[in-house]
Design an enzyme around this catalytic site. Structure first.
Site, PDB file in Angstrom:
ATOM      1  N   ARG A  11       0.643  -1.162  -0.111  1.00 24.71           N
ATOM      2  CA  ARG A  11      -0.143  -0.023   0.165  1.00 24.71           C
ATOM      3  C   ARG A  11       0.966   1.248   0.062  1.00 24.71           C
ATOM      4  O   ARG A  11       0.622   2.242  -0.594  1.00 24.71           O
ATOM      5  CB  ARG A  11      -1.017  -0.146   1.381  1.00 24.71           C
TER       6      ARG A  11
ATOM      7  N   HIS B   3       0.558   4.095  -2.653  1.00 27.54           N
ATOM      8  CA  HIS B   3       0.138   5.494  -2.396  1.00 27.54           C
ATOM      9  C   HIS B   3       1.194   6.673  -2.763  1.00 27.54           C
ATOM     10  O   HIS B   3       1.219   7.561  -2.960  1.00 27.54           O
ATOM     11  CB  HIS B   3      -0.100   5.673  -0.832  1.00 27.54           C
TER      12      HIS B   3
ATOM     13  N   ASN C  59      -3.878   8.999   4.499  1.00 33.55           N
ATOM     14  CA  ASN C  59      -2.686   8.039   4.755  1.00 33.55           C
ATOM     15  C   ASN C  59      -2.917   8.258   6.322  1.00 33.55           C
ATOM     16  O   ASN C  59      -2.206   7.486   6.816  1.00 33.55           O
ATOM     17  CB  ASN C  59      -1.462   8.802   4.229  1.00 33.55           C
TER      18      ASN C  59
ATOM     19  N   HIS D 256      -6.183  -5.760  -2.380  1.00 32.03           N
ATOM     20  CA  HIS D 256      -7.072  -5.986  -1.405  1.00 32.03           C
ATOM     21  C   HIS D 256      -7.202  -7.327  -1.001  1.00 32.03           C
ATOM     22  O   HIS D 256      -8.075  -7.791  -0.063  1.00 32.03           O
ATOM     23  CB  HIS D 256      -8.405  -5.289  -1.493  1.00 32.03           C
TER      24      HIS D 256
END
Length: 340
Positions: A73, A77, A105, A203
């Protein structure tokens, strides 16, 4: 790039071919402002870089089963905000707020300490050589592979940015986004529908806080009703986990079947309306998904091999978002949290 209008089976076959082609073509590296990323970037300057990061992650997972999902992740990001340049890792300084503190975040992005440990180990072995941006890319691939997922040749040679982009991080894909918004956010970075569906498969492991799913349970789209696309028995289970006015930070498995394994169960869950996030279920249930993302979900649910091949290629595609290779604009940070 594979067209999003291709059939899912053809897309997967093409993705596998492209992965092979990339591996064959990235045997020579060039340094400088117009440098291209390549797999063997550190072969002469830090040949053990991959193994060093791997050992740090193997050690970290012993006390933190979530760390692999958290690290992929971070890479996601980071890449979605001004490219894969480790801007996410910078702490706030006067006049430059950190991306870590933005709403997408703050309180959820994690794993920074493990990145610091990998950086420290690399600095001990090869000082000033391996960038923090490349650490994130390497850690993402290792995290997937050690969780049972595919491996791929990680393209390397990125430099670290000297700036962060707090405002840009506010536009990261969100759990509440509908399909149109998701497609636009990916398209803005030259990523197509296959990339969207494949990367969403990240996910398939990890956790999510209750605050990101309570609207689906109790007030979907301001209706004071649950999301009608959410399976009733799964909704009942989630309401026990995330009661009204409960702890918004309570954790839930993104994939309740194999929560720490990288597999295609994310897609089989979506097929039966058990996608935990609205952004997940939209890939199948949105009226606009028919003929776009839904057939890709179907294919990945039916074939883990197809998912793995496409995911590997999409990770390469994402890793190529605005790579910073110009030494006049970037650097190799000695501490990932601050510029040199």
């Amino acid at each position: 790039m594979v067209s999003s209008s291709s059939s899912p089976s053809a897309t997967a076959a093409a993705a596998a071919a492209v992965v092979l082609a990339v591996a064959l073509m990235t045997t020579t590296c060039f340094h400088g402002a117009t440098a291209q990323l390549c797999e063997d970037y550190y072969d002469s300057t830090c040949p053990d870089a991959y193994d060093i990061v791997n050992q740090v992650l193997v050690d970290a997972v012993q006390s933190d089963t979530r760390i692999f999902a958290s690290l992929i992740r971070l890479h996601f990001h980071d890449c979605f905000v001004q490219g894969c340049d480790a801007s996410l890792l910078l702490d706030s300084v006067p006049g430059m707020p950190s991306e870590k503190t933005s709403a997408p975040n703050n309180g959820s992005a994690r794993g920074f300490g493990v990145v610091d440990a990998a950086k420290a180990a690399l600095e001990s072995a090869c000082p000033g050589v391996v960038s923090c941006a490349d650490i994130l890319a390497i850690a993402a691939e290792i995290s997937v592979e050690l969780s049972g997922g595919p491996s791929w040749g990680v393209l390397l040679g990125r430099l670290d940015s000297k700036t962060s982009d707090f405002n840009g991080s506010l536009d990261l894909p969100e759990p509440t986004d509908n399909l149109t918004i998701l497609q636009q956010k990916f398209s803005n970075l030259s990523l197509n529908d296959v990339d969207l569906v494949a990367l969403s498969g990240g996910h398939t492991f990890g956790r999510v806080q209750c605050k990101f799913i309570t609207d689906r349970l109790y007030n979907f789209s301001g209706t004071n009703m649950p999301d009608p696309t959410l399976d009733a028995s799964y909704r009942a289970f989630l309401t026990q986990r995330c009661p009204r006015n409960g702890d918004p930070t309570a954790l839930n498995d993104l994939d309740p079947t194999t929560p720490d394994t990288f597999d295609n169960n994310y897609y089989t869950n979506i097929e039966v309306n058990r996608g935990i996030l609205n952004s997940d279920q939209e890939l199948k249930s949105s009226p606009l998904a028919q003929g776009t993302t839904a057939p890709i979900v179907d294919q990945f649910a039916a074939s883990q091999d197809d998912f793995f091949a496409s995911f590997a290629q999409s990770m390469i595609n994402m890793g190529n978002i605005k790579p910073l290779t110009d030494p006049s604009r970037g650097e190799v940070r000695t501490n990932c949290r601050r510029v040199n």
